[in-house]
Design a protein around this motif. Structure first.
Motif, PDB file in Angstrom:
ATOM      1  N   ARG A 169       0.817  -1.214   0.000  1.00 48.84           N
ATOM      2  CA  ARG A 169       0.000   0.000   0.000  1.00 48.84           C
ATOM      3  C   ARG A 169       0.847   1.259   0.000  1.00 48.84           C
ATOM      4  O   ARG A 169       0.561   2.204  -0.716  1.00 48.84           O
ATOM      5  CB  ARG A 169      -0.843   0.032   1.274  1.00 48.84           C
ATOM      6  N   ILE A 170       1.871   1.230   0.834  1.00 48.76           N
ATOM      7  CA  ILE A 170       2.691   2.436   0.933  1.00 48.76           C
ATOM      8  C   ILE A 170       3.400   2.681  -0.399  1.00 48.76           C
ATOM      9  O   ILE A 170       3.500   3.801  -0.867  1.00 48.76           O
ATOM     10  CB  ILE A 170       3.699   2.321   2.095  1.00 48.76           C
ATOM     11  N   LYS A 171       3.828   1.589  -1.004  1.00 46.52           N
ATOM     12  CA  LYS A 171       4.513   1.729  -2.294  1.00 46.52           C
ATOM     13  C   LYS A 171       3.578   2.368  -3.324  1.00 46.52           C
ATOM     14  O   LYS A 171       4.007   3.167  -4.147  1.00 46.52           O
ATOM     15  CB  LYS A 171       4.996   0.360  -2.775  1.00 46.52           C
ATOM     16  N   GLN A 172       2.311   1.983  -3.245  1.00 42.53           N
ATOM     17  CA  GLN A 172       1.353   2.535  -4.212  1.00 42.53           C
ATOM     18  C   GLN A 172       1.145   4.044  -4.056  1.00 42.53           C
ATOM     19  O   GLN A 172       0.694   4.707  -4.975  1.00 42.53           O
ATOM     20  CB  GLN A 172       0.006   1.823  -4.072  1.00 42.53           C
ATOM     21  N   THR A 173       1.461   4.567  -2.884  1.00 45.91           N
ATOM     22  CA  THR A 173       1.274   6.003  -2.696  1.00 45.91           C
ATOM     23  C   THR A 173       2.439   6.793  -3.296  1.00 45.91           C
ATOM     24  O   THR A 173       2.364   8.000  -3.417  1.00 45.91           O
ATOM     25  CB  THR A 173       1.205   6.369  -1.197  1.00 45.91           C
ATOM     26  N   LEU A 174       3.509   6.082  -3.655  1.00 44.35           N
ATOM     27  CA  LEU A 174       4.695   6.776  -4.168  1.00 44.35           C
ATOM     28  C   LEU A 174       4.603   6.959  -5.683  1.00 44.35           C
ATOM     29  O   LEU A 174       3.780   6.345  -6.349  1.00 44.35           O
ATOM     30  CB  LEU A 174       5.956   5.991  -3.810  1.00 44.35           C
ATOM     31  N   ARG A 175       5.490   7.798  -6.196  1.00 41.33           N
ATOM     32  CA  ARG A 175       5.504   8.038  -7.635  1.00 41.33           C
ATOM     33  C   ARG A 175       6.482   7.073  -8.291  1.00 41.33           C
ATOM     34  O   ARG A 175       7.310   6.473  -7.624  1.00 41.33           O
ATOM     35  CB  ARG A 175       5.971   9.474  -7.911  1.00 41.33           C
ATOM     36  N   GLU A 176       6.376   6.993  -9.605  1.00 42.50           N
ATOM     37  CA  GLU A 176       7.338   6.182 -10.333  1.00 42.50           C
ATOM     38  C   GLU A 176       8.697   6.862 -10.137  1.00 42.50           C
ATOM     39  O   GLU A 176       8.778   8.081 -10.174  1.00 42.50           O
ATOM     40  CB  GLU A 176       6.967   6.191 -11.809  1.00 42.50           C
ATOM     41  N   GLY A 177       9.725   6.093  -9.911  1.00 41.56           N
ATOM     42  CA  GLY A 177      11.029   6.727  -9.698  1.00 41.56           C
ATOM     43  C   GLY A 177      11.361   6.882  -8.227  1.00 41.56           C
ATOM     44  O   GLY A 177      12.508   7.075  -7.868  1.00 41.56           O
ATOM     45  N   ASP A 178      10.331   6.808  -7.349  1.00 39.19           N
ATOM     46  CA  ASP A 178      10.595   6.802  -5.914  1.00 39.19           C
ATOM     47  C   ASP A 178      11.009   5.389  -5.520  1.00 39.19           C
ATOM     48  O   ASP A 178      10.648   4.431  -6.189  1.00 39.19           O
ATOM     49  CB  ASP A 178       9.328   7.165  -5.117  1.00 39.19           C
ATOM     50  N   THR A 179      11.760   5.287  -4.429  1.00 42.39           N
ATOM     51  CA  THR A 179      12.148   3.951  -3.959  1.00 42.39           C
ATOM     52  C   THR A 179      11.592   3.742  -2.565  1.00 42.39           C
ATOM     53  O   THR A 179      11.698   4.637  -1.719  1.00 42.39           O
ATOM     54  CB  THR A 179      13.688   3.841  -3.881  1.00 42.39           C
TER      55      THR A 179
ATOM     56  N   LEU B  47       3.826  12.394   1.868  1.00 43.92           N
ATOM     57  CA  LEU B  47       3.967  11.959   3.265  1.00 43.92           C
ATOM     58  C   LEU B  47       2.596  11.680   3.878  1.00 43.92           C
ATOM     59  O   LEU B  47       2.402  10.674   4.563  1.00 43.92           O
ATOM     60  CB  LEU B  47       4.685  13.033   4.083  1.00 43.92           C
ATOM     61  N   ASN B  48       1.630  12.557   3.588  1.00 45.09           N
ATOM     62  CA  ASN B  48       0.289  12.344   4.129  1.00 45.09           C
ATOM     63  C   ASN B  48      -0.334  11.071   3.574  1.00 45.09           C
ATOM     64  O   ASN B  48      -0.978  10.318   4.296  1.00 45.09           O
ATOM     65  CB  ASN B  48      -0.601  13.553   3.832  1.00 45.09           C
ATOM     66  N   ARG B  49      -0.106  10.851   2.282  1.00 44.20           N
ATOM     67  CA  ARG B  49      -0.643   9.621   1.692  1.00 44.20           C
ATOM     68  C   ARG B  49      -0.022   8.389   2.352  1.00 44.20           C
ATOM     69  O   ARG B  49      -0.687   7.397   2.600  1.00 44.20           O
ATOM     70  CB  ARG B  49      -0.345   9.585   0.183  1.00 44.20           C
ATOM     71  N   MET B  50       1.271   8.476   2.658  1.00 42.37           N
ATOM     72  CA  MET B  50       1.953   7.342   3.307  1.00 42.37           C
ATOM     73  C   MET B  50       1.340   7.082   4.683  1.00 42.37           C
ATOM     74  O   MET B  50       1.124   5.923   5.074  1.00 42.37           O
ATOM     75  CB  MET B  50       3.447   7.627   3.445  1.00 42.37           C
ATOM     76  N   LEU B  51       1.069   8.154   5.408  1.00 42.72           N
ATOM     77  CA  LEU B  51       0.489   8.007   6.752  1.00 42.72           C
ATOM     78  C   LEU B  51      -0.885   7.333   6.681  1.00 42.72           C
ATOM     79  O   LEU B  51      -1.189   6.417   7.449  1.00 42.72           O
ATOM     80  CB  LEU B  51       0.347   9.377   7.428  1.00 42.72           C
ATOM     81  N   VAL B  52      -1.688   7.791   5.718  1.00 43.14           N
ATOM     82  CA  VAL B  52      -3.034   7.223   5.565  1.00 43.14           C
ATOM     83  C   VAL B  52      -2.927   5.736   5.213  1.00 43.14           C
ATOM     84  O   VAL B  52      -3.608   4.888   5.803  1.00 43.14           O
ATOM     85  CB  VAL B  52      -3.821   7.987   4.477  1.00 43.14           C
ATOM     86  N   ALA B  53      -2.015   5.429   4.277  1.00 42.76           N
ATOM     87  CA  ALA B  53      -1.875   4.036   3.838  1.00 42.76           C
ATOM     88  C   ALA B  53      -1.461   3.142   5.002  1.00 42.76           C
ATOM     89  O   ALA B  53      -1.952   2.018   5.147  1.00 42.76           O
ATOM     90  CB  ALA B  53      -0.853   3.948   2.720  1.00 42.76           C
ATOM     91  N   ALA B  54      -0.551   3.647   5.852  1.00 40.28           N
ATOM     92  CA  ALA B  54      -0.055   2.820   6.957  1.00 40.28           C
ATOM     93  C   ALA B  54      -1.118   2.622   8.022  1.00 40.28           C
ATOM     94  O   ALA B  54      -1.121   1.615   8.734  1.00 40.28           O
ATOM     95  CB  ALA B  54       1.186   3.465   7.564  1.00 40.28           C
ATOM     96  N   ALA B  55      -2.042   3.583   8.135  1.00 40.72           N
ATOM     97  CA  ALA B  55      -3.024   3.519   9.221  1.00 40.72           C
ATOM     98  C   ALA B  55      -4.290   2.775   8.826  1.00 40.72           C
ATOM     99  O   ALA B  55      -5.159   2.528   9.666  1.00 40.72           O
ATOM    100  CB  ALA B  55      -3.363   4.936   9.676  1.00 40.72           C
ATOM    101  N   GLU B  56      -4.403   2.410   7.562  1.00 38.46           N
ATOM    102  CA  GLU B  56      -5.609   1.686   7.159  1.00 38.46           C
ATOM    103  C   GLU B  56      -5.571   0.269   7.714  1.00 38.46           C
ATOM    104  O   GLU B  56      -4.533  -0.376   7.719  1.00 38.46           O
ATOM    105  CB  GLU B  56      -5.678   1.615   5.631  1.00 38.46           C
ATOM    106  N   PRO B  57      -6.715  -0.228   8.209  1.00 37.71           N
ATOM    107  CA  PRO B  57      -6.722  -1.561   8.793  1.00 37.71           C
ATOM    108  C   PRO B  57      -6.419  -2.648   7.757  1.00 37.71           C
ATOM    109  O   PRO B  57      -6.709  -2.473   6.576  1.00 37.71           O
ATOM    110  CB  PRO B  57      -8.143  -1.716   9.336  1.00 37.71           C
ATOM    111  N   VAL B  58      -5.812  -3.718   8.242  1.00 41.23           N
ATOM    112  CA  VAL B  58      -5.487  -4.843   7.361  1.00 41.23           C
ATOM    113  C   VAL B  58      -6.220  -6.078   7.878  1.00 41.23           C
ATOM    114  O   VAL B  58      -6.026  -6.468   9.025  1.00 41.23           O
ATOM    115  CB  VAL B  58      -3.963  -5.111   7.371  1.00 41.23           C
ATOM    116  N   PRO B  59      -7.089  -6.681   7.069  1.00 42.19           N
ATOM    117  CA  PRO B  59      -7.783  -7.883   7.524  1.00 42.19           C
ATOM    118  C   PRO B  59      -6.817  -9.060   7.583  1.00 42.19           C
ATOM    119  O   PRO B  59      -5.966  -9.205   6.706  1.00 42.19           O
ATOM    120  CB  PRO B  59      -8.865  -8.101   6.463  1.00 42.19           C
ATOM    121  N   PHE B  60      -6.951  -9.870   8.628  1.00 43.45           N
ATOM    122  CA  PHE B  60      -6.130 -11.080   8.747  1.00 43.45           C
ATOM    123  C   PHE B  60      -7.024 -12.148   9.369  1.00 43.45           C
ATOM    124  O   PHE B  60      -7.306 -12.114  10.562  1.00 43.45           O
ATOM    125  CB  PHE B  60      -4.904 -10.801   9.613  1.00 43.45           C
TER     126      PHE B  60
END
Ligand code: C2E
Ligand code: MG
Ligand code: MG
Length: 715
Positions: A337-347, A373-386
């Motif tokens: 998810r976090i990777k998806q918030t980044l742009r192409e060329g970001d690592t 950065l805000n997108r990364m925070l949102v992505a990390a805080a979203e619940p993950v079903p397990f």
């Protein structure tokens, strides 16, 4: 030739002339006979007797001229060796001709040779003669075999082989060539090798190859080719120049083997070395590489890049409570998810357990990173079903930018981002914090402060203040909490919040922690000898508690103060640090209990501990955090919350003591809810040890408290 009689009787002159001509002819043929390179043997056609042999045959077989003469063919050494010599002769007599392509003979010296053996019979002047020509073909045979061997190597080699002329026109290829390239021999012969893409991919590589061939006569390297069916394959190619004695290149021989699967394996290994197996994100090694590359490019382009250090909040708890499988799945999902918030060329790289680093190049300015950065925070805080569970964490981000006013390298950038992340955690998690120069200076100051704290300990600048703990209804003083202060020579009395966070994770925390226990026990001894028995509680930081030898060292301190009953010492641990490693802390508490030392859970109600967890912790007291004592206790919700936490203590069968009792009202409410023990400014502020006995002697509870009827929580 020898013994050739003349057929008639001519006149004398003519006879003379004829004689001369005959002699000339005779000498001519004799010469031919004597000098021929092949061996010649003349036989009597009737008897098989050898009539003459030439010098070449003598030389070839090693027997002397005389050893041959007047013997039958099958009687002479080399021919006697061949069983069917006699039959051969019979055949010759019958047919007038025999031919053996390769007849093995042995010379007098024992050398095995192979000869071509051709015999003709003819009539000369009415006499039948047999003439045999014997040609030594041993060397030719060896050469032929060599050639054959070379040909079979060529055909059967597991390497593809291609021979071209000096211009690269293909002269020959072997079967393996066809197998690897997909082109059959007829399709390629006469064509230039370039048509089959047998050339290095770029001009630079290509000229290096030709240069090596010209200078050293050979070149090897790896190239990618295209099979006739369009698929790409890799070959390991060696080209050698075949040169003429004058040095001109006549041909090129290219040998190659298909290394496609080897290459795939190589890539796999490379992947393992550079990527994290769990999340498939780049690992620390590749990150370092990419960061350095990005830094070099950014400087050229005049832009900025951001390095973001991301650490998950509450990840350890997920691992501990739900197991590693849950933790792994959470990491995989969040990485994606976090990777998806980044742009192409970001690592985005994973550099450790729940630590990630993002490199964001090509930012026009520092503001440009904020939305990412805000997108990364949102992505990390979203619940993950397990399974049936929903896993929930957040992330703390530390951010630093490059370039900076001062020269910095990649490692420094990572350290800066890490430091900023730590700040984000301290400020309250689930946020990003920017690294800046001012903060950096204060962080450099951090080391000075550490040094200063060490000095303070040596100079005895720390003091303990004591805050009483009482029973509000009965007015009994039940003990005191020792609270550290720094009597700073310039800055005055400093509260622990000013200096304790600096050493939180530093070995100095243990030194100071042990100083506190020692000091508190020494104080208890003083009070004891003055006839006062005051139980004292001491706060223990997580770092000190985590030390493997914590219990051992505590026992040593206890031994140094034999006058104090260990039961009068209580240790306070924060709910949050106790739950970091529940089983370990439980064990420590059990061991301390054996020595008589008890535990209290500090700041109770602020952690997220579940009932089951608390139940397992063998603490005697719960210290209700002061945040429950807010002004709004007339608010029904706050009141319900307070009631709830108090009932929890009852359910857990633990004694509870309220902290932060500032007003009479707080005390009244607590008493109404069945909580009699308290500590707070409303009773007494922490005070120097010397003031304590006087205060204890004088203190009386507020009338509103002492008039309350005893109440049990169960009521
Ligand atoms: P704590 O263990 O919860 O200690 C109680 C804190 O609340 C003390 O702050 C105390 O002065 C304050 N306090 C007491 N009554 C009231 C009140 O009615 N209202 C308000 N607003 N505050 C009240 P202090 O001394 O500044 O200590 C803060 C924290 O620092 C302590 O919280 C404890 O966690 C830590 N600490 C203090 N001394 C030590 C020590 O020697 N070692 C370690 N590891 N930590 C210590
Ligand atoms: Mg405390
Ligand atoms: Mg507390």
């Amino acid at each position: 030739m020898k013994n050739s009689p003349s057929p008639g009787r001519p006149t004398d002159a003519a006879a003379n002339l004829e004689d001369v001509a005959l002699r000339i002819s005779e000498s001519r043929y004799r010469r031919l006979f004597e000098t021929a390179e092949d061996g010649i043997l003349l036989l009597n056609a009737d008897t098989g007797q050898i009539e003459d042999v030439n010098p070449s045959l003598v030389k070839m077989l090693g027997y002397s001229h005389d050893e041959f003469l007047n013997k039958k063919l099958w009687e002479v050494g080399p021919f006697a060796d061949i069983a069917p010599s006699k039959e051969m002769f019979a055949e010759l007599q019958a047919n007038g001709y025999i031919r053996h392509e390769n007849l093995p003979l042995r010379t007098l010296q024992g050398k095995e040779i192979e000869v071509e053996f051709v015999c003709n019979s003819y009539e000369c002047e009415g006499i039948k003669v047999i003439q045999c020509i014997i040609r030594d073909i041993t060397e030719r045979k060896v050469a032929e075999e060599k050639l054959q061997l070379a040909a079979s190597v060529f055909t059967h080699a597991r390497e593809g082989i291609m021979i071209t002329d000096a211009d690269g026109t293909i002269i020959d290829v072997n079967d393996t060539f066809s197998r690897i390239t997909g082109y059959c021999r007829d399709e390629v012969l006469g064509h230039n090798l370039r048509l089959f893409s047998f050339a290095p991919p770029d001009q630079e590589y290509c000229s290096a190859m030709w240069q090596a061939l010209a200078e050293k006569g050979h070149w090897d390297g790896e190239i990618w080719n295209r099979h006739k069916n369009g698929e790409e394959y890799a070959v390991m190619l060696t080209i050698s120049a075949v040169r003429e004695p004058q040095g001109n290149t006549r041909q090129y021989v290219a040998l190659f083997s298909d290394v496609t699967s080897l290459k795939a394996h190589e890539r796999e290994l490379e992947h393992i070395a550079h990527y994290d197996a769990l999340t498939t994100l780049p690992n620390r090694v590749l990150l370092a590489d990419r960061l350095r590359q990005a830094m070099a490019q950014i400087t050229r382009r005049g832009q900025q890049l951001a390095v973001v250090f991301l650490d998950l909040d509450g990840f350890k708890a997920v691992n501990d409570r739900h197991g590693h499988e849950a933790g792994d799945q959470l990491l995989i999902a969040l990485a994606k998810r976090i990777k998806q918030t980044l742009r192409e060329g970001d690592t985005l790289a994973r550099i450790g357990g729940d630590e990630f680093v993002a490199v964001l190049p090509d930012l026009a300015d520092t503001e440009a990173a904020v939305s990412i950065l805000n997108r990364m925070l949102v992505a990390a805080a979203e619940p993950v079903p397990f399974g049936d569970l929903t896993l929930h964490v957040s992330a703390s981000l530390g951010v630093t930018y490059y370039p900076q006013a001062e020269e910095v390298d990649a490692d420094q950038l990572l350290r800066q981002a890490d430091q900023a992340m730590y700040q984000a955690k301290l400020i309250g998690k689930n946020r990003f914090h920017l690294f800046d120069a001012a903060l950096d200076r204060s962080a450099r100051g951090y080391h000075e402060s550490l040094e200063r704290i060490r000095q303070a300990l040596n100079n005895d600048e720390f003091v303990l203040y004591y805050q009483p703990k009482v029973n509000m209804r009965t007015g009994e003083m039940i003990g005191a909490e020792a609270l550290i202060r720094w009597q700073h020579p310039e800055r005055g009395l400093l509260l622990p919040e000013v200096f304790l966070p600096l050493i939180e994770q530093h070995p100095l925390a243990i030194k100071i922690g042990e100083w506190v226990i020692n000091k508190a026990m020494a104080q208890m001894e003083i009070w004891h000898s003055a006839g006062l028995n005051i139980p004292v509680s001491v706060n223990i930081g997580a770092y000190q508690l985590e030390q493997a030898d914590f219990v051992k060292r505590l026992r040593e301190i206890l031994k140094k103060h034999p006058a104090v009953r260990p039961g009068d010492l209580q240790l306070e641990v924060l709910e949050s640090s106790a739950l970091e490693d529940l089983s370990k802390v439980t064990q420590i508490i059990e061991e301390c209990r054996e020595s008589g030392v008890s535990f209290a859970l500090d700041d109770f109600g602020t952690g997220y501990s579940s009932l089951t967890y608390l139940k397992r912790l063998p603490v005697n007291k719960l210290k209700l955090d002061q945040s429950f004592m807010c002004d709004k206790l007339d608010n029904p919700d706050d009141r319900a919350l307070l009631e709830g936490v108090l009932s929890l203590a009852v359910a857990l069968h633990r004694q509870i003591i309220a902290e932060g009792v500032e007003t009479v009202g707080h005390g009244e409410l607590l008493l109404q809810l069945g909580c009699e023990l308290a500590q707070g400014f409303g009773i007494a502020r922490p005070m120097p040890a010397a003031d304590f006995p006087g205060w204890a002697a004088a203190w009386l509870p507020d009338l509103a408290w002492s008039s309350q009827a005893a109440l049990h929580r169960q009521d």
